[in-house]
Design a protein around this motif. Sequence first.
Motif, PDB file in Angstrom:
ATOM      1  N   VAL A  89       4.178   1.757 -22.697  1.00 12.33           N
ATOM      2  CA  VAL A  89       4.911   0.531 -23.039  1.00 12.33           C
ATOM      3  C   VAL A  89       5.798   0.727 -24.283  1.00 12.33           C
ATOM      4  O   VAL A  89       7.009   0.482 -24.244  1.00 12.33           O
ATOM      5  N   ALA A  90       5.161   1.165 -25.377  1.00 13.29           N
ATOM      6  CA  ALA A  90       5.920   1.268 -26.641  1.00 13.29           C
ATOM      7  C   ALA A  90       6.600   2.635 -26.707  1.00 13.29           C
ATOM      8  O   ALA A  90       6.322   3.455 -27.578  1.00 13.29           O
ATOM      9  N   ASP A  91       7.524   2.840 -25.772  1.00 14.17           N
ATOM     10  CA  ASP A  91       8.258   4.106 -25.753  1.00 14.17           C
ATOM     11  C   ASP A  91       9.432   4.018 -26.738  1.00 14.17           C
ATOM     12  O   ASP A  91       9.600   3.014 -27.437  1.00 14.17           O
ATOM     13  N   ARG A  92      10.228   5.062 -26.743  1.00 18.69           N
ATOM     14  CA  ARG A  92      11.315   5.135 -27.735  1.00 18.69           C
ATOM     15  C   ARG A  92      12.227   3.905 -27.661  1.00 18.69           C
ATOM     16  O   ARG A  92      12.618   3.342 -28.685  1.00 18.69           O
ATOM     17  N   ALA A  93      12.533   3.467 -26.429  1.00 20.04           N
ATOM     18  CA  ALA A  93      13.454   2.324 -26.273  1.00 20.04           C
ATOM     19  C   ALA A  93      12.830   1.039 -26.826  1.00 20.04           C
ATOM     20  O   ALA A  93      13.480   0.287 -27.564  1.00 20.04           O
ATOM     21  N   PHE A  94      11.570   0.788 -26.483  1.00 20.78           N
ATOM     22  CA  PHE A  94      10.952  -0.459 -26.943  1.00 20.78           C
ATOM     23  C   PHE A  94      10.752  -0.442 -28.463  1.00 20.78           C
ATOM     24  O   PHE A  94      10.948  -1.454 -29.140  1.00 20.78           O
ATOM     25  N   ARG A  95      10.395   0.726 -28.983  1.00 21.81           N
ATOM     26  CA  ARG A  95      10.222   0.817 -30.436  1.00 21.81           C
ATOM     27  C   ARG A  95      11.551   0.531 -31.135  1.00 21.81           C
ATOM     28  O   ARG A  95      11.604  -0.160 -32.154  1.00 21.81           O
ATOM     29  N   GLY A 128       0.508  -5.695 -30.889  1.00 17.26           N
ATOM     30  CA  GLY A 128       0.662  -4.997 -29.616  1.00 17.26           C
ATOM     31  C   GLY A 128       1.173  -5.942 -28.547  1.00 17.26           C
ATOM     32  O   GLY A 128       2.384  -6.168 -28.393  1.00 17.26           O
ATOM     33  N   ARG A 129       0.233  -6.574 -27.826  1.00 19.21           N
ATOM     34  CA  ARG A 129       0.620  -7.372 -26.659  1.00 19.21           C
ATOM     35  C   ARG A 129       1.522  -8.553 -27.006  1.00 19.21           C
ATOM     36  O   ARG A 129       2.322  -8.987 -26.177  1.00 19.21           O
ATOM     37  N   GLY A 130       1.397  -9.042 -28.216  1.00 17.04           N
ATOM     38  CA  GLY A 130       2.240 -10.180 -28.626  1.00 17.04           C
ATOM     39  C   GLY A 130       3.728  -9.845 -28.659  1.00 17.04           C
ATOM     40  O   GLY A 130       4.569 -10.746 -28.724  1.00 17.04           O
ATOM     41  N   ALA A 131       4.044  -8.548 -28.617  1.00 15.10           N
ATOM     42  CA  ALA A 131       5.463  -8.160 -28.650  1.00 15.10           C
ATOM     43  C   ALA A 131       6.026  -7.890 -27.261  1.00 15.10           C
ATOM     44  O   ALA A 131       7.231  -7.670 -27.108  1.00 15.10           O
ATOM     45  N   LEU A 132       5.181  -7.937 -26.239  1.00 10.20           N
ATOM     46  CA  LEU A 132       5.656  -7.603 -24.891  1.00 10.20           C
ATOM     47  C   LEU A 132       6.608  -8.689 -24.388  1.00 10.20           C
ATOM     48  O   LEU A 132       6.240  -9.872 -24.314  1.00 10.20           O
ATOM     49  N   GLY A 133       7.800  -8.279 -24.040  1.00  9.42           N
ATOM     50  CA  GLY A 133       8.820  -9.256 -23.618  1.00  9.42           C
ATOM     51  C   GLY A 133       9.192 -10.188 -24.756  1.00  9.42           C
ATOM     52  O   GLY A 133       9.824 -11.224 -24.544  1.00  9.42           O
ATOM     53  N   ASN A 134       8.805  -9.847 -25.967  1.00  6.20           N
ATOM     54  CA  ASN A 134       8.948 -10.755 -27.099  1.00  6.20           C
ATOM     55  C   ASN A 134       9.200 -10.003 -28.411  1.00  6.20           C
ATOM     56  O   ASN A 134       8.503 -10.210 -29.391  1.00  6.20           O
ATOM     57  N   PRO A 135      10.212  -9.116 -28.419  1.00  8.22           N
ATOM     58  CA  PRO A 135      10.456  -8.378 -29.666  1.00  8.22           C
ATOM     59  C   PRO A 135      10.859  -9.290 -30.814  1.00  8.22           C
ATOM     60  O   PRO A 135      10.798  -8.901 -31.973  1.00  8.22           O
ATOM     61  N   TRP A 136      11.252 -10.539 -30.488  1.00  8.62           N
ATOM     62  CA  TRP A 136      11.650 -11.522 -31.501  1.00  8.62           C
ATOM     63  C   TRP A 136      10.494 -11.880 -32.412  1.00  8.62           C
ATOM     64  O   TRP A 136      10.707 -12.439 -33.473  1.00  8.62           O
ATOM     65  N   ILE A 137       9.280 -11.581 -32.003  1.00  8.41           N
ATOM     66  CA  ILE A 137       8.110 -11.932 -32.825  1.00  8.41           C
ATOM     67  C   ILE A 137       8.267 -11.371 -34.243  1.00  8.41           C
ATOM     68  O   ILE A 137       7.878 -12.006 -35.212  1.00  8.41           O
ATOM     69  N   PHE A 138       8.899 -10.199 -34.366  1.00  5.97           N
ATOM     70  CA  PHE A 138       9.032  -9.595 -35.696  1.00  5.97           C
ATOM     71  C   PHE A 138      10.040 -10.373 -36.544  1.00  5.97           C
ATOM     72  O   PHE A 138       9.825 -10.598 -37.734  1.00  5.97           O
TER      73      PHE A 138
END
Length: 323
Positions: A20-26, A223-233
């Motif tokens: 899931v947390a591959d280079r693109a998602f990171r 972790g899971r809170g960021a899935l489909g939700n990178p805005w969380i940061f």
Amino acid sequence: MKIGNVEVTGYAALAPMAGVADRAFRRICADFGASYVVSEMVSAKGISYNSEKSAKLMESDSRCPSAVQLFGDDPETIAYAAEFAKRYNPDIIDINMGCPAPKISGNGSGCALMKNPRLCGKIVKAAKRATNIPVTVKIRKGWDSENINAVEVAKYCEENGADALTIHGRTRDQFYSGKADWDIIAQVKQQLSIPVIGNGDITDAESAAAMYEHTNCDYVMIGRGALGNPWIFRQINAYFSRDTFIVPPSIDERLSVMYKHIKLACEYKGERIGVQESRKHIGWYLKGFHGAAALRNEAGKVSTLDDVEGLIYKVRLEILNHS
Ligand SMILES: Cc1cc2nc3c(=O)[nH]c(=O)nc-3n(C[C@H](O)[C@H](O)[C@H](O)COP(=O)(O)O)c2cc1C
């Protein structure tokens, strides 16, 4: 927070997540304010066997400090992999002592290491010897409810040179079920001098604040809170800096970030694999959209970037028809 000589700003890190947390998602999460990101776990043994697939997982171009996470059960193999990792310029080496998956912990790695706190210490020591960048560990609460030894393992790691420690407040037996125990995070924090990163069940800015408050941890990891939700940061940073009103992303932003994320994955892995591996992300990005179940079903079939564009068009139509 300072991990060794690495300054980590902001308020939250992206957790390592295999597959899931591959280079693109990171990269996407870092663009949205994740201030520290950790790679998917990389097999130290794979590295010692010259596995290109394992080495590729170490690639990163996130605009924040970035760790390569290694798993394995042999100190020398971990040391070799830590030394090898240098060519990918990570800021930090993290060692996985928490993975519950039978494929990993059944072979003595991941959370199985916690059954042998001395070995955890030896692994940290070997990694420290092999590299001049900071070494961190990620542990769980313990193996099962009869064997809760996070404090003991954490102390061994610290004594052997760990520069920081992340703790996920569940036992191996719990996998991802039940509620993460934040009290154990507080206990570990109280006993260590190195930074402690709290992890488990943070889903928004309020729960991030609650984790800081409850555990006194130095940093939080999501972790899971960021899935489909990178805005969380972005939301967490805004919440803590208290200078911005936290606006949820518009539908347009959600769709355009999803597309950017998939395009990046294609850039890094080629279109076929990039799109195929993005199917699960599409499902997460579309959560809560009108007709999401049917759209997710469609997401399971996309094979090219054109297919993804077609799907986005359908989502927009669906929204227009129901607004
Ligand atoms: C799909 C998935 C893959 C994961 N892979 C890893 C991994 O490679 N290394 C690791 O240390 N933890 C891994 N984890 C655990 C997460 O880093 C984190 O500890 C856990 O999900 C709890 O945090 P959360 O409640 O914020 O999700 C993974 C979790 C998920 C859901």
